[in-house]
Design a protein around this motif. Structure first.
Motif, PDB file in Angstrom:
ATOM      1  N   PHE A  69      10.505  -6.356  -1.737  1.00 41.89           N
ATOM      2  CA  PHE A  69      11.015  -7.372  -2.826  1.00 41.89           C
ATOM      3  C   PHE A  69      10.212  -8.256  -3.653  1.00 41.89           C
ATOM      4  N   SER A  70      10.618  -8.822  -5.084  1.00 41.91           N
ATOM      5  CA  SER A  70       9.444  -9.068  -5.730  1.00 41.91           C
ATOM      6  C   SER A  70       8.493  -8.770  -5.850  1.00 41.91           C
ATOM      7  N   PRO A  71       8.091  -7.096  -6.465  1.00 42.09           N
ATOM      8  CA  PRO A  71       7.107  -6.517  -6.547  1.00 42.09           C
ATOM      9  C   PRO A  71       6.188  -7.475  -7.548  1.00 42.09           C
ATOM     10  N   LYS A  72       5.262  -7.008  -7.611  1.00 36.78           N
ATOM     11  CA  LYS A  72       4.373  -7.020  -8.777  1.00 36.78           C
ATOM     12  C   LYS A  72       3.010  -6.417  -9.580  1.00 36.78           C
ATOM     13  N   LEU A  73       2.583  -6.423 -10.794  1.00 42.26           N
ATOM     14  CA  LEU A  73       2.279  -5.291 -11.083  1.00 42.26           C
ATOM     15  C   LEU A  73       0.894  -6.125 -11.800  1.00 42.26           C
ATOM     16  N   SER A  74      -0.302  -5.373 -11.830  1.00 47.77           N
ATOM     17  CA  SER A  74      -1.346  -5.485 -12.243  1.00 47.77           C
ATOM     18  C   SER A  74      -2.364  -4.071 -12.220  1.00 47.77           C
ATOM     19  N   VAL A  75      -2.028  -3.992 -14.359  1.00 49.21           N
ATOM     20  CA  VAL A  75      -2.679  -3.435 -14.999  1.00 49.21           C
ATOM     21  C   VAL A  75      -4.153  -3.403 -15.216  1.00 49.21           C
ATOM     22  N   SER A  76      -5.283  -3.433 -15.015  1.00 48.52           N
ATOM     23  CA  SER A  76      -6.915  -3.680 -16.052  1.00 48.52           C
ATOM     24  C   SER A  76      -6.832  -2.794 -16.383  1.00 48.52           C
ATOM     25  N   ILE A  77      -7.962  -2.456 -17.767  1.00 48.36           N
ATOM     26  CA  ILE A  77      -8.518  -1.853 -18.748  1.00 48.36           C
ATOM     27  C   ILE A  77      -9.500  -2.613 -19.380  1.00 48.36           C
ATOM     28  N   GLY A  78     -10.845  -1.442 -19.237  1.00 47.54           N
ATOM     29  CA  GLY A  78     -11.719  -2.529 -19.729  1.00 47.54           C
ATOM     30  C   GLY A  78     -11.304  -3.931 -19.132  1.00 47.54           C
ATOM     31  N   GLY A  79     -11.804  -5.324 -20.662  1.00 53.08           N
ATOM     32  CA  GLY A  79     -12.110  -6.314 -19.992  1.00 53.08           C
ATOM     33  C   GLY A  79     -10.221  -6.646 -20.360  1.00 53.08           C
ATOM     34  N   TYR A  80      -9.507  -5.800 -20.027  1.00 54.06           N
ATOM     35  CA  TYR A  80      -8.032  -6.083 -20.655  1.00 54.06           C
ATOM     36  C   TYR A  80      -7.811  -6.172 -18.890  1.00 54.06           C
ATOM     37  N   THR A  81      -6.239  -7.569 -19.186  1.00 49.44           N
ATOM     38  CA  THR A  81      -5.992  -7.639 -17.781  1.00 49.44           C
ATOM     39  C   THR A  81      -4.268  -7.706 -18.296  1.00 49.44           C
ATOM     40  N   VAL A 123       4.017  12.199  -5.798  1.00 43.16           N
ATOM     41  CA  VAL A 123       4.553  10.162  -6.150  1.00 43.16           C
ATOM     42  C   VAL A 123       4.374   9.806  -7.622  1.00 43.16           C
ATOM     43  N   VAL A 124       5.213   9.275  -7.931  1.00 42.82           N
ATOM     44  CA  VAL A 124       5.658   9.183  -8.848  1.00 42.82           C
ATOM     45  C   VAL A 124       5.805   7.065  -9.573  1.00 42.82           C
ATOM     46  N   PHE A 125       4.908   6.482 -10.095  1.00 43.69           N
ATOM     47  CA  PHE A 125       5.709   4.714 -10.170  1.00 43.69           C
ATOM     48  C   PHE A 125       5.705   4.559 -11.675  1.00 43.69           C
ATOM     49  N   THR A 126       6.984   4.575 -11.818  1.00 47.30           N
ATOM     50  CA  THR A 126       7.313   3.931 -13.624  1.00 47.30           C
ATOM     51  C   THR A 126       7.411   2.726 -13.547  1.00 47.30           C
ATOM     52  N   THR A 127       6.648   1.964 -14.253  1.00 51.01           N
ATOM     53  CA  THR A 127       7.813   0.872 -14.665  1.00 51.01           C
ATOM     54  C   THR A 127       8.322   0.622 -16.451  1.00 51.01           C
ATOM     55  N   ASP A 128       8.708  -0.475 -16.531  1.00 52.88           N
ATOM     56  CA  ASP A 128       8.919  -0.446 -17.911  1.00 52.88           C
ATOM     57  C   ASP A 128       8.809  -2.030 -18.518  1.00 52.88           C
ATOM     58  N   THR A 129       8.795  -2.407 -19.702  1.00 54.71           N
ATOM     59  CA  THR A 129       7.980  -3.716 -20.034  1.00 54.71           C
ATOM     60  C   THR A 129       8.296  -4.754 -19.414  1.00 54.71           C
ATOM     61  N   THR A 130       9.742  -5.347 -19.036  1.00 55.29           N
ATOM     62  CA  THR A 130       9.605  -6.479 -17.439  1.00 55.29           C
ATOM     63  C   THR A 130       9.329  -6.813 -16.455  1.00 55.29           C
ATOM     64  N   GLY A 131       8.668  -5.117 -16.390  1.00 57.48           N
ATOM     65  CA  GLY A 131       8.136  -5.273 -15.264  1.00 57.48           C
ATOM     66  C   GLY A 131       8.858  -4.441 -13.466  1.00 57.48           C
ATOM     67  N   PHE A 132       9.630  -3.985 -14.138  1.00 66.51           N
ATOM     68  CA  PHE A 132      11.420  -3.551 -13.279  1.00 66.51           C
ATOM     69  C   PHE A 132      10.321  -1.856 -12.824  1.00 66.51           C
ATOM     70  N   ILE A 133      10.192  -1.485 -11.958  1.00 67.11           N
ATOM     71  CA  ILE A 133       9.738  -1.040 -10.829  1.00 67.11           C
ATOM     72  C   ILE A 133      10.004  -0.218 -10.025  1.00 67.11           C
ATOM     73  N   ARG A 134       9.443   1.424 -10.004  1.00 65.36           N
ATOM     74  CA  ARG A 134      10.398   2.947  -9.725  1.00 65.36           C
ATOM     75  C   ARG A 134       9.575   3.023  -9.004  1.00 65.36           C
ATOM     76  N   THR A 135       9.574   3.933  -7.704  1.00 61.73           N
ATOM     77  CA  THR A 135       9.387   4.689  -7.238  1.00 61.73           C
ATOM     78  C   THR A 135       9.678   6.220  -6.845  1.00 61.73           C
ATOM     79  N   TYR A 136       9.216   7.532  -6.885  1.00 64.13           N
ATOM     80  CA  TYR A 136       9.649   8.601  -7.032  1.00 64.13           C
ATOM     81  C   TYR A 136       8.925   9.663  -6.019  1.00 64.13           C
ATOM     82  N   LEU A 137       9.387   9.659  -4.883  1.00 62.28           N
ATOM     83  CA  LEU A 137       8.283  10.579  -3.876  1.00 62.28           C
ATOM     84  C   LEU A 137       9.344  11.685  -3.724  1.00 62.28           C
ATOM     85  N   TYR A 138       8.489  12.791  -3.549  1.00 60.73           N
ATOM     86  CA  TYR A 138       9.053  14.399  -3.626  1.00 60.73           C
ATOM     87  C   TYR A 138       8.746  14.859  -2.964  1.00 60.73           C
ATOM     88  N   PHE A 139       9.396  15.311  -1.773  1.00 60.87           N
ATOM     89  CA  PHE A 139       8.956  15.926  -0.750  1.00 60.87           C
ATOM     90  C   PHE A 139       9.652  18.234   0.063  1.00 60.87           C
TER      91      PHE A 139
END
Length: 251
Positions: free
Chosen positions: A8-20, A235-251
């Motif tokens: 519950f309450s997953p967190k997201l952090s993306v760092s690219i170059g000098g940005y987070t 495995v596919v991870f997706t989010t939207d601008t609100t941080g809503f996260i879904r994981t898709y697992l294929y098997f």
């Protein structure tokens, strides 16, 4: 011994170059057995588009997690530069396989095993962390002329008559082997399975953020449509601008 993990309450952090970033972006991250590359797309809102710029080769990492403990689901580099003048609102990231794609080898290997050739090629590509299968193969003469390291790895499979998978995980290269799986996670109907459907001959399981699952891992599924232990192929991870996260697992 089983252990329950509260998702519950997953967190997201993306760092690219000098940005987070932790919000204001959309993320799509992809990893599969059938693809040499792990890749990700980052899309920016209008708030960030005119303010950020990235150079090709900038280091990038996408992390997901819970309770302040984040786990990297992607590590790699900006594939192509981006700035406010770009007509697109997204950038493409690729993992360390980018180094293998861009490194060409011209060499004649005399009486060499696949592992000896691969070790040499990885060194040329600047890869120092790797794990190679310990299986014994016959020695061969192996001439290479202006081949990328990826093409060289494909040629090794052809010349030795083998079919060895290779990939990066956590910045480490694996050929014919994989990191040890610490736990087998269970996904159960009416608990942590949001949806389960068939797609192109495979099962697609939709759940919340599960950053600890990788392709080639074993998962346990308990659902009216299918029950058992299965190897994850994608495995596919997706989010939207609100941080809503879904994981898709294929098997």
């Amino acid at each position: 011994m089983s252990q329950t993990v509260e998702l519950f309450s997953p967190k997201l952090s993306v760092s690219i170059g000098g940005y987070t970033f932790s919000k204001g972006i959309e993320v799509e991250s992809y990893s599969a057995q059938t693809s040499y590359f792990d890749w990700s797309k980052i899309r920016f809102t209008e708030e960030f588009q005119p303010k950020v710029s990235f150079a090709a080769g900038d280091i990038a990492q996408i992390s997901l997690g819970y309770n302040g403990e984040l786990e990297a689901v992607f590590q790699g580099y900006v594939s192509k530069g981006y700035n406010a003048g770009s007509s697109l609102n997204e950038i493409l990231l690729k993992d360390d396989m980018l180094k293998l794609e861009r490194t060409n080898i011209t060499e004649t290997f005399l009486n060499a095993t696949p592992q000896e050739i691969i070790s040499f090629a990885l060194s040329k590509a600047g890869i120092s962390s790797f794990a190679l299968s310990q299986t014994s193969y016959p020695i061969k003469i192996f001439p290479v002329s202006k081949k990328s390291v990826i093409a060289l790895l494909q040629e090794i499979n052809s010349v030795w008559g083998i079919s060895i998978k290779f990939f990066f995980r956590g910045g480490r290269f694996y050929w014919g082997t994989a990191p040890a799986q610490k736990s087998v996670y269970e996904f159960a109907y009416a608990q942590n399975i949001i949806d389960l459907t068939r797609e192109s001959g495979a099962w697609k399981l939709v759940t919340v953020s599960v950053p600890f699952i990788h392709h080639s891992d074993i998962i346990r599924v308990n659902h009216p449509s299918v029950t058992g232990e299965f190897e994850v192929s994608k495995v596919v991870f997706t989010t939207d601008t609100t941080g809503f996260i879904r994981t898709y697992l294929y098997f």
